[in-house]
Motif scaffolding. Structure first.
Motif, mmCIF file in Angstrom:
data_model
loop_
_atom_site.group_PDB
_atom_site.id
_atom_site.type_symbol
_atom_site.label_atom_id
_atom_site.label_comp_id
_atom_site.label_asym_id
_atom_site.label_seq_id
_atom_site.Cartn_x
_atom_site.Cartn_y
_atom_site.Cartn_z
ATOM 1 N N GLY A 46 0.838 -1.183 0.000
ATOM 2 C CA GLY A 46 0.000 0.000 0.000
ATOM 3 C C GLY A 46 0.871 1.230 0.000
ATOM 4 O O GLY A 46 2.035 1.187 -0.404
ATOM 5 N N ALA A 47 0.333 2.339 0.495
ATOM 6 C CA ALA A 47 1.039 3.613 0.424
ATOM 7 C C ALA A 47 2.362 3.581 1.152
ATOM 8 O O ALA A 47 3.348 4.121 0.694
ATOM 9 C CB ALA A 47 0.163 4.722 0.986
ATOM 10 N N GLU A 48 2.378 2.919 2.326
ATOM 11 C CA GLU A 48 3.610 2.839 3.103
ATOM 12 C C GLU A 48 4.304 1.499 2.929
ATOM 13 O O GLU A 48 5.108 1.086 3.764
ATOM 14 C CB GLU A 48 3.314 3.072 4.582
ATOM 15 C CG GLU A 48 3.038 4.523 4.942
ATOM 16 C CD GLU A 48 1.640 4.946 4.561
ATOM 17 O OE1 GLU A 48 1.487 6.093 4.128
ATOM 18 O OE2 GLU A 48 0.710 4.150 4.676
ATOM 19 N N GLY A 49 3.953 0.788 1.851
ATOM 20 C CA GLY A 49 4.610 -0.479 1.596
ATOM 21 C C GLY A 49 4.107 -1.603 2.466
ATOM 22 O O GLY A 49 4.781 -2.608 2.639
ATOM 23 N N GLN A 50 2.926 -1.451 3.048
ATOM 24 C CA GLN A 50 2.380 -2.474 3.929
ATOM 25 C C GLN A 50 1.274 -3.223 3.213
ATOM 26 O O GLN A 50 0.287 -2.638 2.797
ATOM 27 C CB GLN A 50 1.823 -1.842 5.211
ATOM 28 C CG GLN A 50 2.847 -1.057 5.997
ATOM 29 C CD GLN A 50 3.928 -1.947 6.581
ATOM 30 O OE1 GLN A 50 3.635 -3.019 7.068
ATOM 31 N NE2 GLN A 50 5.158 -1.501 6.509
ATOM 32 N N GLY A 51 1.403 -4.516 3.062
ATOM 33 C CA GLY A 51 0.345 -5.317 2.475
ATOM 34 C C GLY A 51 -0.743 -5.578 3.482
ATOM 35 O O GLY A 51 -0.632 -5.274 4.656
ATOM 36 N N ALA A 436 -11.116 1.368 7.076
ATOM 37 C CA ALA A 436 -11.274 0.555 8.282
ATOM 38 C C ALA A 436 -10.363 1.064 9.387
ATOM 39 O O ALA A 436 -9.451 1.863 9.167
ATOM 40 C CB ALA A 436 -10.988 -0.911 7.974
ATOM 41 N N TYR A 437 -10.622 0.558 10.600
ATOM 42 C CA TYR A 437 -9.878 0.996 11.777
ATOM 43 C C TYR A 437 -8.409 0.577 11.750
ATOM 44 O O TYR A 437 -7.606 1.101 12.523
ATOM 45 C CB TYR A 437 -10.515 0.425 13.042
ATOM 46 C CG TYR A 437 -11.962 0.772 13.252
ATOM 47 C CD1 TYR A 437 -12.463 2.043 12.961
ATOM 48 C CD2 TYR A 437 -12.846 -0.165 13.776
ATOM 49 C CE1 TYR A 437 -13.790 2.358 13.169
ATOM 50 C CE2 TYR A 437 -14.180 0.135 13.997
ATOM 51 C CZ TYR A 437 -14.649 1.394 13.695
ATOM 52 O OH TYR A 437 -15.970 1.687 13.915
ATOM 53 N N ASP A 438 -8.050 -0.389 10.898
ATOM 54 C CA ASP A 438 -6.675 -0.889 10.864
ATOM 55 C C ASP A 438 -5.750 -0.062 9.978
ATOM 56 O O ASP A 438 -4.606 -0.444 9.748
ATOM 57 C CB ASP A 438 -6.645 -2.353 10.430
ATOM 58 C CG ASP A 438 -7.206 -2.576 9.033
ATOM 59 O OD1 ASP A 438 -7.642 -1.599 8.387
ATOM 60 O OD2 ASP A 438 -7.226 -3.741 8.578
ATOM 61 N N GLY A 439 -6.238 1.076 9.468
ATOM 62 C CA GLY A 439 -5.405 1.941 8.647
ATOM 63 C C GLY A 439 -5.390 1.575 7.184
ATOM 64 O O GLY A 439 -4.516 2.047 6.442
ATOM 65 N N LYS A 440 -6.344 0.771 6.738
ATOM 66 C CA LYS A 440 -6.394 0.367 5.336
ATOM 67 C C LYS A 440 -7.717 0.761 4.700
ATOM 68 O O LYS A 440 -8.775 0.733 5.344
ATOM 69 C CB LYS A 440 -6.197 -1.145 5.201
ATOM 70 C CG LYS A 440 -4.815 -1.645 5.601
ATOM 71 C CD LYS A 440 -4.714 -3.144 5.381
ATOM 72 C CE LYS A 440 -3.297 -3.648 5.644
ATOM 73 N NZ LYS A 440 -2.907 -3.520 7.057
ATOM 74 N N MET A 441 -7.651 1.112 3.430
ATOM 75 C CA MET A 441 -8.828 1.256 2.595
ATOM 76 C C MET A 441 -9.032 -0.086 1.901
ATOM 77 O O MET A 441 -8.117 -0.619 1.263
ATOM 78 C CB MET A 441 -8.630 2.367 1.560
ATOM 79 C CG MET A 441 -9.873 2.705 0.756
ATOM 80 S SD MET A 441 -11.145 3.601 1.702
ATOM 81 C CE MET A 441 -10.367 5.210 1.939
ATOM 82 N N THR A 455 -2.886 0.932 2.188
ATOM 83 C CA THR A 455 -2.558 1.329 3.558
ATOM 84 C C THR A 455 -2.376 2.839 3.634
ATOM 85 O O THR A 455 -1.505 3.398 2.973
ATOM 86 C CB THR A 455 -1.286 0.622 4.035
ATOM 87 O OG1 THR A 455 -1.492 -0.784 3.991
ATOM 88 C CG2 THR A 455 -0.934 1.035 5.454
ATOM 89 N N PHE A 456 -3.204 3.494 4.440
ATOM 90 C CA PHE A 456 -3.072 4.935 4.640
ATOM 91 C C PHE A 456 -2.483 5.278 6.006
ATOM 92 O O PHE A 456 -2.146 6.436 6.251
ATOM 93 C CB PHE A 456 -4.414 5.643 4.448
ATOM 94 C CG PHE A 456 -5.524 5.181 5.356
ATOM 95 C CD1 PHE A 456 -5.634 5.660 6.655
ATOM 96 C CD2 PHE A 456 -6.471 4.278 4.908
ATOM 97 C CE1 PHE A 456 -6.652 5.238 7.496
ATOM 98 C CE2 PHE A 456 -7.502 3.858 5.738
ATOM 99 C CZ PHE A 456 -7.588 4.337 7.039
ATOM 100 N N ALA A 457 -2.365 4.312 6.925
ATOM 101 C CA ALA A 457 -1.829 4.583 8.264
ATOM 102 C C ALA A 457 -1.288 3.295 8.864
ATOM 103 O O ALA A 457 -1.776 2.194 8.555
ATOM 104 C CB ALA A 457 -2.899 5.172 9.168
ATOM 105 N N GLY A 465 -6.333 9.081 10.056
ATOM 106 C CA GLY A 465 -7.572 8.439 9.633
ATOM 107 C C GLY A 465 -7.878 8.775 8.192
ATOM 108 O O GLY A 465 -7.174 9.558 7.542
ATOM 109 N N ALA A 466 -8.955 8.190 7.671
ATOM 110 C CA ALA A 466 -9.344 8.414 6.283
ATOM 111 C C ALA A 466 -10.827 8.730 6.201
ATOM 112 O O ALA A 466 -11.641 8.224 6.969
ATOM 113 C CB ALA A 466 -9.026 7.190 5.427
#
Length: 582
Positions: A46-51, A436-441, A455-457, A465-466
């Motif tokens: 995702g955005a920060e390289g987190q799958g 979602a609450y886990d920082g992902k869209m 991943t946005f957070a 948040g998003a």
């Protein structure tokens, strides 16, 4: 149940069919073989390289890497496609210090000049601007613009509801507030000049807040009613006529809702984030009311207050009595030990997700269990109107563990799981995109497969948040983009980390990430052609005002964006805030 393995064949087949055997995959320059068999779509960054997280049980999601290239899903612009270009800030509009909560701007022609104007609810003040951004009027909540103080004494959480409610060619504007203000009221209706309509404002419930408001014709008389859901104890759902009187057989729930014993009686508890919607769920041509609760259930009602019945096999005979256990057998028997959901912050969406010709209800609830109310994340539900579950949606889909579930501080709230729906993959049915609450869209395919995550957070502190996402084609190629804002912890206008306006393509790949002022925006933006030139503009309502005479409403240019494909263009999908895709 991990979803990444099941979605790969579908993605491969779609891309092979639409793009040919050998294709270069856009941003990642990954080449698929002639057999289209070398896909690596699971576990992408995702955005920060987190799958996405790994599978952890039935209904849980895993994998979900980006899909490239995204296929066309709607008509291309008449002038042809352009390169996707970054949004550009045009202007910050005049305003006071008022902050924004979850109120998306509304773009509707309120002055009759044929161009879209801007209506923005910011804390206690309702602002109206012309298509060029010039102020038209402003009013403190509960006052008329002609005699209003500069500020009011209560807040507006939800988006203003704007439309021709009476069907007479004139525009009305409805807003909700907290009853803690000086007037003690919490629902107001204005005309297009910001003047209170006769019979308004009104008070619904006790010392409660109306965070959920929409407009719909729920009795088929050609005139819309005002639908509201308030916080705290019930009855929490009401339908108002335009003269301020309560519609017959409302509010609900009340004893008339209860089915005969031994079925459980109806129950409810208030909603805390735009928890009201409307759509035709029984095919009779009249919209029905959907109200979600800070409880393990929700309600569906006809306009006369009659609750929708459940299918055979449910002990609880009306939707409003059913407990939302993830295990269908427990939900049918009405009790048991297992995972279940509350719908505290869940705006309902009504749409034909699976393409079968019938409308379903989409909810993004809080994942809890019968043994503990500790929040385990967001659970995405798709339900038929009789509480049965479409193929692929039993069990509902769990997301990851919350980064934070609680108070962020400084009037920043956690991400609200507000879903948007549209066709992203060019296949029958609609996809669901939800933060979602886990920082992902998350994007879920119409059959329940995980389509992609972004991943946005990644941290609880500083918190990011998003907003609710928009789904709109930004370059005219017929392949819609996903656009949303982020928001951050910190003091007013002093963010702990930068907030952004983010553009993803329909496959979940980041295309633009632009820093925005202060702590960003908790509310969905809005898109529309403000100046009538056939090109789209974007309107943001930021959390913080810029100060020095500049408020928190901004107009952004969207170079190359036409009006050909606006699938979810503002909060709750449209200015009536119904969450309905007919």
């Amino acid at each position: 149940m991990a979803q990444s393995a099941s979605i790969l064949p579908r993605v491969v087949a779609t891309i092979c069919a639409r793009r040919g055997a050998a294709v270069t995959l856009g941003l990642f320059a990954a080449t698929w073989s002639a057999a289209c068999g070398e896909a690596s779509g699971s576990g992408g960054a995702g955005a920060e390289g987190q799958g996405a997280g790994t599978s952890s049980g039935a209904g849980d999601t895993g994998g979900g890497g980006p899909v490239t290239p995204p296929p066309p899903a709607c008509e291309a612009a008449a002038g042809g496609a352009t390169e996707l270009q970054a949004p550009m800030l045009r202007a910050t509009l005049p305003g006071s210090w008022d902050e924004n909560w979850l109120a998306s701007p509304t773009l509707v022609d309120i002055d009759g000049d044929g161009k879209l104007d801007i209506v923005a609810a910011r804390h206690s003040v309702l602002y109206a601007y012309g298509s060029d951004g010039a102020p038209l009027w402003q009013t403190a909540w509960g006052s008329s613009a002609s005699s209003s103080p500069e500020h009011g004494s209560t807040r507006m959480w939800a988006s203003a509801v704007v439309g021709d409610f009476a069907g007479d060619g004139s525009i009305e504007i409805a807003t909700g507030s907290d009853a803690d203000g000086d007037s003690g009221q919490n629902i107001a209706l204005y005309d297009s000049n910001g003047e209170l309509m006769p019979g308004w404002p009104q008070h619904f419930g006790g010392a409660v807040e109306v965070r959920s408001i929409a407009a719909a014709d729920v009795d088929g008389d050609g005139v819309m009613e005002i639908l509201v859901n308030h916080t705290s104890s019930g009855p929490v759902t009401a339908v108002y006529e335009l003269d301020g009187t309560v519609h017959d057989n409302w509010p609900q729930v009340q004893p008339s809702c209860d089915p005969p014993p031994p079925a459980e009686p109806c129950w409810d508890f208030g909603g805390y984030n735009q928890n009201i919607g409307a759509g035709d769920l029984d095919g009779d041509g009249v919209l029905d009311v959907v109200s979600s609760y800070d409880a393990i259930g929700f309600g569906i009602f006809r306009g006369d207050g009659t609750p929708f019945p459940t299918a055979d096999g449910f002990v609880d005979r009306v939707v409003t009595s059913v407990e939302a256990y993830h295990d269908l057998a427990l939900s049918q028997q009405g009790y048991g030990t297992g995972d279940r959901s509350e719908f505290t912050y869940s705006p309902p969406v009504i749409a034909d997700i699976d393409g079968d010709g019938d409308m379903e209800v989409v909810l993004a609830g809080d994942h809890e269990s019968s043994e503990s109310t500790d929040d385990q994340g967001v659970t995405v539900w798709v339900l038929n109107a009789d509480m049965t579950r479409p193929p692929g949606w039993d069990p509902p889909k769990n997301t990851g563990t919350p980064l934070l579930y609680g108070d962020v501080g400084n009037n920043i709230v956690i991400t609200a799981p507000s879903p948007a729906v549209a066709d992203l993959d060019g296949e029958p049915g609609l996809e669901i995109v939800v933060p979602a609450y886990d920082g992902k869209m998350y994007a879920f395919a119409s059959n329940g497969d995980l389509y992609w995550t972004y991943t946005f957070a990644t941290t609880a502190s500083p918190y990011t948040g998003a907003s609710e996402p928009l789904i709109v084609d930004l370059n005219g190629d017929g392949a819609p983009e996903v656009l949303f804002t982020t928001f951050t912890s910190g003091a007013p206008a002093e963010p702990d980390v930068a907030a952004h306006l983010i553009v993803l393509d329909g496959g979940g790949n980041e295309r633009e990430k632009i820093e925005i002022f202060g702590r960003g925006s908790m509310a969905a933006p809005a898109v529309g052609d403000l100046d009538g030139d056939g090109r789209l503009e974007l309107v943001l309502s930021l959390k913080d005002a810029l100060g020095g005479g500049q408020g928190g409403v901004q107009i952004w240019d969207l170079p190359g964006a036409s009006t050909n494909c606006i699938l979810w263009g503002t909060g709750r999908g449209g200015p009536l805030r119904q969450g309905y895709v007919p």
